[in-house]
Structures are given as C-alpha cells and as structure tokens.
Design a protein around this motif. Sequence first.
Motif: not given
Length: 282
Positions: A175-184
């Motif tokens: 998971y990277g850019a554009k993911s919820l995880f990246q935002d967190v």
Amino acid sequence: MLATLAAGGIAPATARETKRIVSLDFGLAETLLEIGIVPVGVTAADDWNDWVAEPRLPADVVNIGGTFEPNIELLLELAPDLILLTPYLAGLSDRLRRIAPVLSLPLYDEAGEPLMRAREATRHLGHITDTTAAAERLIARVDATFEGVRKRLRAVNTLPVYIVQFMDRRHARVYGAKSLFQDVLDRIGLTNAWARQTNYWGFTTIGIEALATADDVYLVRLAQASDYAALSHGPLWRNMSFVRHGRIVDLPPVLMFGALPSAERFARLLDRQFTLMARPNG
C-alpha cells in the motif's frame, strides 16, 4: 446530499426520518456506528470481524448477503429509509432505488484522498441522521489520536515502513499513494518505504522479491495474510533485511478500504506496536 439523492429521482428523507439505514460498504457502516446509528442491515456481515473488528457490529444487524448480490427480499422486509453505497457499486443503484432512496458517498476516487473523503462522508452521515455533533466529535477524536501518535512516534524515530498484505506465497499487495494507510502515515509522521506507483485503491500487487530492494525498513503485515506461513519458510524470505533484523510488525484486522474509524484504528495499532518495540526488551 440533497442533490445526490434528487439525482436518483427520489425525494430524500429528512434527518428525523433517516434512521433505518442499510449499508453496502463497511467503511460507511463503521462510520454510522461511531456516530451512534446502528444500521439495520450490512452486506457480508459475517466477514466483519475478519476485516473491520472495531467498532463491534451488533448481533442484531441483518446480513443482507454479498456485496454485489444483496438479498432483495431481505431488503424489502427491512424497509430501510436509505441505502448507502459507494460509486464502486453504482451498477446496483437502479435496482436498489425501487426499495428505498440510495445515497452514494465516495471514499476512494481518482483524486486519491481517502482520509479527506472519509471526513466528508462523516459529515454527510451526521447531517442526514441528525447526529451532526457526534460526527464532529468523531472527526475531532480522530485528529487528536493522530496528533498524539505523531508525538509519541517522534521519540521512537522509526525507519520507513512497508504496509503489506500477502496474497499467496509469491505475491503481495503493498500500500502506498492514494491509500488510506498512506494518509494515516502522513498524519502520524511515518515514511512509507513504497514510493512507486499504485492503483485507484492505493495498492499495487508485487512479487515478494520486490520487497528485497530496501534494507533499513520495517514490514507491517496486515492480518489477512493467506499463505504467510508457507512463505516464511522460504530462503528468499529468510534473507530479507527486515526478517534478519526482526523488523516485522504484525497487525490484527484493520480495514484497508475503510473510513475514519479504520484510519484511527490503524494509527493506534502502529502506535502500540512501535512504542512497545522501542522499550527495553520490547
């Protein structure tokens, strides 16, 4: 919201009337629960604990079938005031509008800002259910969680992280850019080790050998890993830097395509794992 519902050719329910809600999306359902509204029905409810876990789904929430094939007879019996879905399920809208008004709230789109979309969806849901104050409290609580985690992890000073879900013994989603995880990660001050391109949903499927290209990283493994046991005995895996240095962080279920509650849970889980590891003998 009114324009969205009106576009479907059905007059929207008022906030006072909109209490019996069915959700075809886990992220929207978890948001409802956190603002004090228990949906009367959710698709794939039997899978909730495997993917969401928190908040708890009350036992009396009806399982209305598969996400792409909701049980129409059950929906008619439930007589909902509103059916929630995301644009991903737009193909079901015409059929569902015969039962109740349909509201589509995007959590994931081409802009790739799921955390912002989750905030917008929270406010929408608060407005239509007359729980605006609860919605604002949820937003404020999540922001406070991010800030608290950021302060604690600043002292830990962790290395970059891979966020990975294994698909089989040779492939994984990272998971990277554009993911919820990246935002967190951005909000809590951690660096994502995966800086390459991702898809609409914020992940890319890779061969596990692609994870061997970075040395000083942690690997955060999501709980929904199917063939991790077989993978972990292979020589390629055992020779990866994060394996040799004991830098694997295992997380319990957290919804990768969720909304604010999942974003907060992800931050709290990382906080707990990294602060524990930073303690002497941790």
